[in-house]
Structures are given as structure tokens and as C-alpha cells.
Design an enzyme around this catalytic site. Structure first.
Site, short mmCIF file in Angstrom:
data_model
loop_
_atom_site.label_atom_id
_atom_site.label_comp_id
_atom_site.label_asym_id
_atom_site.label_seq_id
_atom_site.Cartn_x
_atom_site.Cartn_y
_atom_site.Cartn_z
N TRP A 323 4.96 -0.37 -6.56
CA TRP A 323 3.79 -1.09 -6.02
C TRP A 323 4.18 -1.82 -4.73
CZ3 TRP A 323 3.12 -6.27 -5.00
CH2 TRP A 323 1.82 -6.71 -4.75
N HIS A 324 5.43 -2.29 -4.69
CA HIS A 324 5.86 -3.06 -3.51
C HIS A 324 5.96 -2.22 -2.26
CE1 HIS A 324 6.92 -6.07 -6.53
NE2 HIS A 324 6.78 -6.94 -5.55
N GLY A 325 6.17 -0.95 -2.42
CA GLY A 325 6.24 -0.13 -1.20
C GLY A 325 6.77 1.25 -1.47
N PHE A 473 2.97 -5.61 1.57
CA PHE A 473 2.72 -4.91 0.31
C PHE A 473 1.23 -4.88 0.07
CE2 PHE A 473 6.88 -7.20 -0.70
CZ PHE A 473 7.61 -6.22 -0.08
#
Lengths: 473, 314
Positions: A323-325, A473
Site C-alpha cells: 500500500w505504501h508504494g 503514498f
């Protein structure tokens, strides 16, 4: 618009004044003002992405209405809504990653393809507002939330400016009732908001942005540094990312309080955790809670035996990392946390420290508590190296370099006072993250406010913008 | 609401007054003070004024020259591109009426591609207190921010808040990485001793291994305009102009070709002495960054500049 900019203050003061001049008696007008202000706030970056935000809001509002009706197509509406939200997210955030990974895979078997890559900026806050929308439709589907008929109210829920770009990720059941209720001005709440904002600005502008100066060159040129400097740089990054993100969250919470809203807490002094499980009960709570409610529990949670629980835990941590990247470093970061979590899971110790505060009622921790906190902090810090590095090989090379001249004087030790001041301030306040800077002595309290203000003024990036890490993000 | 406003305004007012007293009354405009130092120094005993970016600052060390023959003062500074150099010279000449006969301007592709122009972080905008000058005002609006220009013009005290030494000290702390390489420590101490006299700090950021990236092969219209204005300003004030190109590592980069062609043609056409050391001293261990020489190399470069200036003096 960045919180840490003069523009934000020029924006906030008139919006705040107008909001309370309109008064809680005219709820619709207040909602309309918040909506216009939020669109203005978001459009300040790039008005074109505003269309995406409005489109996403309209779609989820529509799906919400459809899901609210008794119909045999409810599952279809839910799937379409998920496809819509995740589709937008995948397209803007992960398209290049998947295409490049696919290209690399084919290259491995001797096929060379040259796909078209996207060369557009990631819309700010897309991961946050799509998660807002998804939580809303999920809750309606599971009959935990009634669809909102008033579009204005729903639009404010999705794009309320303090939380629009980096959370906290709110739930419809928590925020929408507040949006729809008349709220008279509450002086105590407004002061608590200002205090949170002050502490948030201090953490971001003074602590995080200053440590960033020491962190950046260390991660960029770690191969030239001695081991002690690298360890210090990693510790600095731990503090930087905390100061940056929790600073943002405090400003968001504080700003919301000025408008009479109470948002979820996002951080509860995570670096005073005694194990990894406690760390995750204190770090980025709104995202952790989201994954717990909409991924972990639907997957079966912990109710179907040990192995299913372990599987679900790993899935949640890996997805959380992703999800962060779109980078393997984030996935690896998630994997490390899953592995650190595993022993606690196997020994049923994930809830040992739930709802307790370290050194409760005491000024200092015991030696045991100190050891627990230090070891947790160092483990978390090691994982941050993967999070911060550009590639996995960079992170591994960072660790390989650590034994080199480890017992020599570290570069950047001069920044240590920033770390110490922050940790002391946080330790003093560790019992209540929502009520910061509560000092009993009147004069001392105002003196602390004054010192913090002066430090913020002196560190403020008047001429150079400094981003918040989580905006990407 | 009334109580909230009353307390907030009282505290805000107290904060503003105390900041005003601290940053303005106790230290009335350090930007202005620093510039005054320059003015006094130039007026006292200077024939040659060196201007340019950090490459000028670190390459030319006036105290290494034969001071009986050349009286040189170096005001090159980190991030000073052509707009800043033009504005600084203009202000020195027109507002402070300094008398100067020779100017040595350090130029290279980085001064012409907009990368340093007015945008370098944490640098001194010495002319922030000269916003009454329309050229300064326009440049400030263009490169910084019209609101900042207006604010500082009306409230000069804000210059001290925005450019406070504390902020710059903290932001320039990457200097601490100097002990990455042993000889940098010694050079750093020497340079601090040298530069400290005039400037109070030295913005060294040692990393010869970080390659120069993201520079465009172009001559920016803005920089070209300011360069021409700089030359014109020198001509109008009967100042003899010299151009100097500092050595850099990996000098044969394709993106410097356009600049080289331009500057050679320009200097020949206008009969401006030009010392091009671009590819001299390709000794990796003698650089702090790809574009900044260490102390011992700076001595050699200074000697080259000295010879060059003496040649034209005769």
C-alpha cells in the site's frame, strides 16, 4: 497545499472565521463551505486531479445508494465499487510497477517487450481517499452503515481537507454523524486543537525536517560512511518518519478540532512500545484498523486456527507494505514486520500490552521495560532501512557497511539533541496522545508554547517547500 | 468563542512582539550587516572582486595570492547564479556606491542552465533588504514569491525571520559529514578559519562520488539575459570584466558543449579575458564534490588565477 506553508495559514484563518460566522445553526452552509475549502485545498496542488477526486466521490456515493436498496444485485454493486476504487488506485500507483515487473519476467525467459509506461504524477492522497470510499461501501454492504442521502455530507466525509491527503483514514460510521450534527463552538476543544497543531508543527518543522538533512546524504552515499554513522542515520530516519507523519496527523487532528470534529488518533507514542505487537497498536492506527476490519477479519481473522491466522497476518503485513508504494522495498518492510510479529503470534502474546502504557504512574521505566523498548525500537529502525532505501540491494548494502569502522565517531551526532528533546517531550505526554502540552503550571505552559512557536518560526521553510513523507503514498 | 479569540490573539501578539524584539531590535538586520561588511572591505582595499557560485568561493583564495600585487576579495557564494550576481553587483555599485575596477566572474554551464539562478536552497539573498530597487523587486517576485517580496518590502524585520542564521546553521549541518574523508576534516578546519572571518560558515558538502545529474544541456533565456545585463553593468561602470571557469571532475560531459561554444565565441567577440580551467586538475582525491576542489587544490587554482590576472595587469 502543504500544512507547513504560509499559504495554509492564509487559507485556514478565513475558512475558520467564516465557518463559525455562519454558525452551527446553518449546517448545510457550513458543509458547503468545508467542501469548497477542501476542493480549493486539494486543487492547489493540481486542479486536474480534483476531477478524479470528484469522480471517485460521485461513484462511491452512487454505489452507496444502490447498496442501500434491497436487491439481488448488491454483491455486483460491491464488486463494481471495489473494481472502480482499486482500478483507479492500481492504474495511478501500481501500473508502472506491474508492467515493469512483467517486462522483467518476460526478459528472464528471453522475450524483450517495450511496453508504454505512465509518466504522470501520482495524485496526492489517492491511497487515502479511495480507502475512505471503500470503507463506506463495505460498511453499507455489511449493514453497518446506512447510505448517506445528502451528497454534500458524503462529499465532506471523503474530502474533509485536514485528512484528505494523508489521513487519518476515517470510517463513515465515525465521521458522518459528526458531519450531520450541529456543533456549537467548543472553546476547550478549539484550544486542544491549537495545542495539537503546535506539537505537530514542532515535530514536523523542527524535528523531522532537521533530521532529514542528516538522513538524506547517509542513505544516498552510505558506502562512504563509517558504521556508527549509518546506525545513527537509521535512528534519525526512525525519528524523522515518526515526526513527519505523526506531526502531520497531529496537525490534521488539531485542525479538525478547530472545526468541531474529532478524528481517529493515528499514533500513540509508538516508540515506547515493548514489543512489535504493541508497536502496531500504536503506529498508523487508522490504516492498521482499516486492514484489520476490511482484510484480516474477512479473511477469517484468528478464528480458524493458528495457520490461517499466520497466513492472514502475513497477507495483511504484505498488503500494508505494498500500500505504501510500488516498490519491493515496501513489501520487504511488510514482510519483516510479519516475521517479527510471528513469535508473538505463536506464543499468544500479541495482546500482552494492549491498553496499557509503559511505566504507568512512574516517571521512568524499569530496566526490563527499557530493554523491551530499546529492542523494539532497534528492530523497527532496522526495518525502516528497507523502507527508506531506493532498492533492496541498497538496503542490504547499507547493512553490510555497518561493521565498517563501527567504533569510530559517527557523523551527524550533532543532531542528537533533536532526538532527545522529542523523546523527552513524548515521554512526558505518553498517557494521552489527544491532549498534548498539558502542563499544570500556567506560566510554564505558556513558556513552553512560546519556545515551541519560536523554534517553529526559526525552522519554518519560508523559501523552500518541504513535503510530508506520507504525501507520496 | 470570545475567550478563544481573546487568548489566541493575546498570545499571538506577545509572540510577534517578542520575535520582533529578538530578531530585529537585538540584531538589526544581519543581512544588511553582512553586506555592510562587504562594502567596507571593498572600499578599503580591493581592486579585484571575485563573484560567482560556490565554485568561485572554494577555488579562489585571496590570501594565497601575492597581496602586494593583487588586492582581491571573494564574495562568491553557494548557489549564487547569474541573477544573484547581477543584482548583488548592481546594489553594491548603485546603492552603496562602491568603487571597483575589476570583476572576476566565475561562469560555467551550471550558471547558465537555470539550476542555480535564484533557486538554490538555504542561500543568502543579500539584496532582500534592497527591494526598493525595481530590478531586485522583479527578480524576487519571479524567483522567490511576490508575497514574500511584498512582505519584506513593507516589513524588513521579516527578512531576519526568513533568513535567520539559526535555520541556516541547522540546514547546513551536512557539513558534519566532512569526517567521511580524513583530509576533509583538516581542510574544513582551515576553510572555516579562512571563510569564517568574512562569512561565518562554509557550506561544504563533501561527496566527490555523487555524480552530477539532471542538468539540462541548454542555456536558459533568463540566465543569458542576466549575464548580458551583468556585462552591460560592468561596461557602464567602466569595470574590467574577467571570466573564469573552475575545474570540475569528469569535465568532458556532453551537456557542457553548448555553454563552451557560447562562452568562447562571446569572450572573443567582446574581447573579455577568459580563463578556462574546466579540464585541468583531474585528480579525484582532491575534490569534495564533483564540482568543488579541496583546500590544497584550491591553492593551485588560485595561483593559476593569479597568473592570469597579473598577465592582464601588465
Amino acid at each position: 497545499m502543504l500544512f507547513n506553508s504560509i499559504t495554509f495559514f492564509l487559507f485556514l484563518i478565513p475558512v475558520f472565521t467564516l465557518y463559525w460566522l455562519i454558525g452551527s445553526g446553518r449546517l448545510r452552509a457550513q458543509q458547503a463551505l468545508i467542501l469548497v475549502a477542501s476542493y480549493f485545498f486539494y486543487g492547489w496542488w493540481d486542479w486536474r486531479f480534483l476531477l478524479l477526486l470528484i469522480g471517485s466521490t460521485v461513484m462511491d456515493y452512487g454505489f452507496g445508494l444502490l447498496l442501500g436498496k434491497e436487491s439481488k444485485h448488491r454483491k455486483l454493486w460491491l464488486v463494481l465499487s471495489i473494481v472502480n476504487n482499486l482500478g483507479v488506485l492500481l492504474f495511478f500507483k501500481y501500473y508502472n510497477f506491474f508492467i515493469e515487473s512483467f517486462q522483467l519476467m518476460l526478459k528472464g525467459i528471453g522475450w524483450n517487450i517495450h511496453p508504454t509506461l505512465l509518466h504522470i504524477a501520482l495524485p496526492v492522497g489517492i491511497s487515502f481517499y479511495t480507502f475512505h470510499g471503500m470503507s463506506y461501501v463495505f460498511d453499507i454492504y455489511r449493514d453497518k452503515q446506512k447510505p448517506v442521502r445528502n451528497f454534500l455530507g458524503y462529499a465532506v466525509f471523503v474530502c474533509f481537507f485536514p485528512l484528505l491527503v494523508a489521513g487519518p483514514i476515517e470510517r463513515a460510521s465515525h465521521l458522518i454523524p459528526q458531519i450531520q450534527a450541529k456543533k456549537p463552538f467548543n472553546t476547550a476543544q478549539a484550544f486542544a486543537g491549537l495545542r495539537l497543531m503546535l506539537w505537530g508543527f514542532f515535530k514536523k518543522v523542527v524535528i523531522a525536517d532537521t533530521l532529514a538533512v542528516a538522513v538524506a546524504p547517509a542513505f544516498r552515499g552510505h558506502e562512504h560512511l563509517n558504521g556508527s554513522s549509518l546506525v545513527l542515520a537509521a535512528i534519525y530516519f526512525s525519528i524523522q518518519i515518526y515526526g513527519d507523519f505523526s506531526g502531520y496527523s497531529d496537525i490534521a487532528l488539531g485542525t479538525s478540532k478547530l472545526f468541531g470534529f474529532e478524528l481517529y488518533s493515528n499514533f500513540r507514542f509508538p516508540y515506547f512500545s515493548r514489543n512489535i505487537a504493541e508497536f502496531w497498536q500504536r503506529w498508523h492506527l487508522s490504516l492498521t484498523g482499516w486492514f484489520r476490519d476490511y482484510l484480516y477479519i474477512p479473511l477469517g481473522g484468528s478464528k480458524n486456527g493458528k495457520w490461517i491466522t499466520i497466513r492472514n497476518t502475513f497477507i495483511v503485513f504484505l498488503v500494508s507494505g505494498f500500500w505504501h508504494g510500488a516498490n519491493y522495498t515496501f513489501i520487504f518492510w511488510g514482510l519483516i514486520h510479519a516475521l517479527l510479529f510471528l513469535p508473538l503470534l505463536l506464543h499468544n502474546k500479541t495482546k500482552t500490552f494492549r491498553n496499557s502504557v509503559v511505566a504507568e504512574g512512574k516517571a521512568l521505566p524499569s530496566l526490563k521495560e527499557l530493554f523491551q523498548m530499546l529492542s523494539t525500537f532497534l528492530l523497527v529502525t532496522a526495518s525502516w532501512v528497507f523502507f527508506r532505501s531506493a532498492t533492496l540491494s541498497d538496503a542490504l548494502s547499507f547493512f553490510k557497511q555497518i561493521p565498517d569502522r563501527f567504533f569510530t565517531k559517527p557523523a551527524g551526532w550533532e543532531y542528537l539533541p533533536y532526538v532527545i528533546v522529542l523523546l523527552m517531550g513524548e515521554w512526558y505526554q505518553r498517557h494521552d496522545e489527544r491532549n498534548v502540552l498539558q502542563i499544570k503550571n500556567h506560566w510554564l505552559r505558556y513558556f513552553v508554547y512560546w519556545i515551541l512557536c519560536v523554534l517553529i518560526v526559526l525552522h519554518f521553510p519560508y523559501l523552500n517547500k518541504t513535503q510530508f513523507i506520507y504525501f507520496q503514498f | 468563542m470570545k475567550q478563544f479569540l481573546k487568548k489566541s490573539l493575546l498570545f499571538g501578539g506577545f509572540l510577534l512582539v517578542s520575535l520582533y524584539l529578538m530578531l530585529f531590535k537585538l540584531d538589526p538586520s544581519w543581512v544588511e550587516g553582512r553586506k555592510q561588511q562587504y562594502v567596507e572591505q571593498i572600499d578599503r582595499n580591493v581592486d579585484y572582486l571575485v563573484m560567482g557560485s560556490s565554485r568561485a568561493e572554494h577555488c579562489i583564495k585571496p590570501n594565497v595570492m601575492d597581496t602586494t600585487k593583487l588586492k582581491v576579495f571573494n564574495i562568491g557564494e553557494d548557489g549564487h547564479g547569474l541573477p544573484s550576481n547581477y543584482l548583488l553587483l548592481k546594489v553594491l555599485l548603485e546603492k552603496y556606491k562602491v568603487q571597483i575596477n575589476h570583476v572576476v566572474l566565475q561562469v560555467d554551464e551550471f550558471s547558465f542552465n537555470g539550476s542555480n539562478g535564484f533557486s538554490s536552497k538555504f542561500r543568502d539573498d543579500y539584496f532582500v533588504t534592497d527591494l526598493q530597487d525595481s530590478a531586485v523587486y522583479n527578480a524576487f517576485c519571479r524567483y522567490r514569491n511576490p508575497y514574500i517580496a511584498e512582505t519584506v518590502k513593507d516589513f524588513p524585520f521579516m527578512a531576519n525571520v526568513m533568513y535567520n542564521d539559526f535555520y541556516k546553521f541547522v540546514r547546513r549541518y551536512p557539513l558534519v559529514f566532512k569526517n567521511r574523508i580524513k583530509f576533509l576534516e583538516r581542510s574544513y578546519q582551515k576553510n572555516i578559519a579562512f571563510f569564517g572571518i568574512d562569512k561565518g560558515y562554509s557550506p561544504f558538502f563533501p561527496d566527490p562520488n555523487v555524480k552530477i545529474e539532471n542538468y539540462r544541456d541548454t542555456i536558459e533565456a533568463d540566465d543569458l539575459d542576466y549575464f548580458e545585463r551583468f556585462v552591460d553593468l560592468c561596461n557602464r561602470n567602466h569595470i574590467k570584466l574577467y571570466l573564469f571557469r573552475a575545474p570540475i571532475l569528469e569535465c568532458e560531459r556532453s551537456d557542457s558543449r553548448e555553454f563552451d561554444e557560447y562562452i568562447h565565441a562571446f569572450t572573443q567577440k567582446n574581447n573579455i579575458p577568459y580563463l578556462d580551467l574546466k579540464c585541468d586538475y583531474q585528480i579525484h582525491s582532491q575534490y569534495w564534490t564533483q564540482t568543488h576542489p579541496a583546500d590544497s587544490l584550491a591553492n593551485l587554482i588560485t595561483k593559476d588565477v593569479e597568473k592570469f590576472l597579473l598577465k592582464y595587469k601588465q
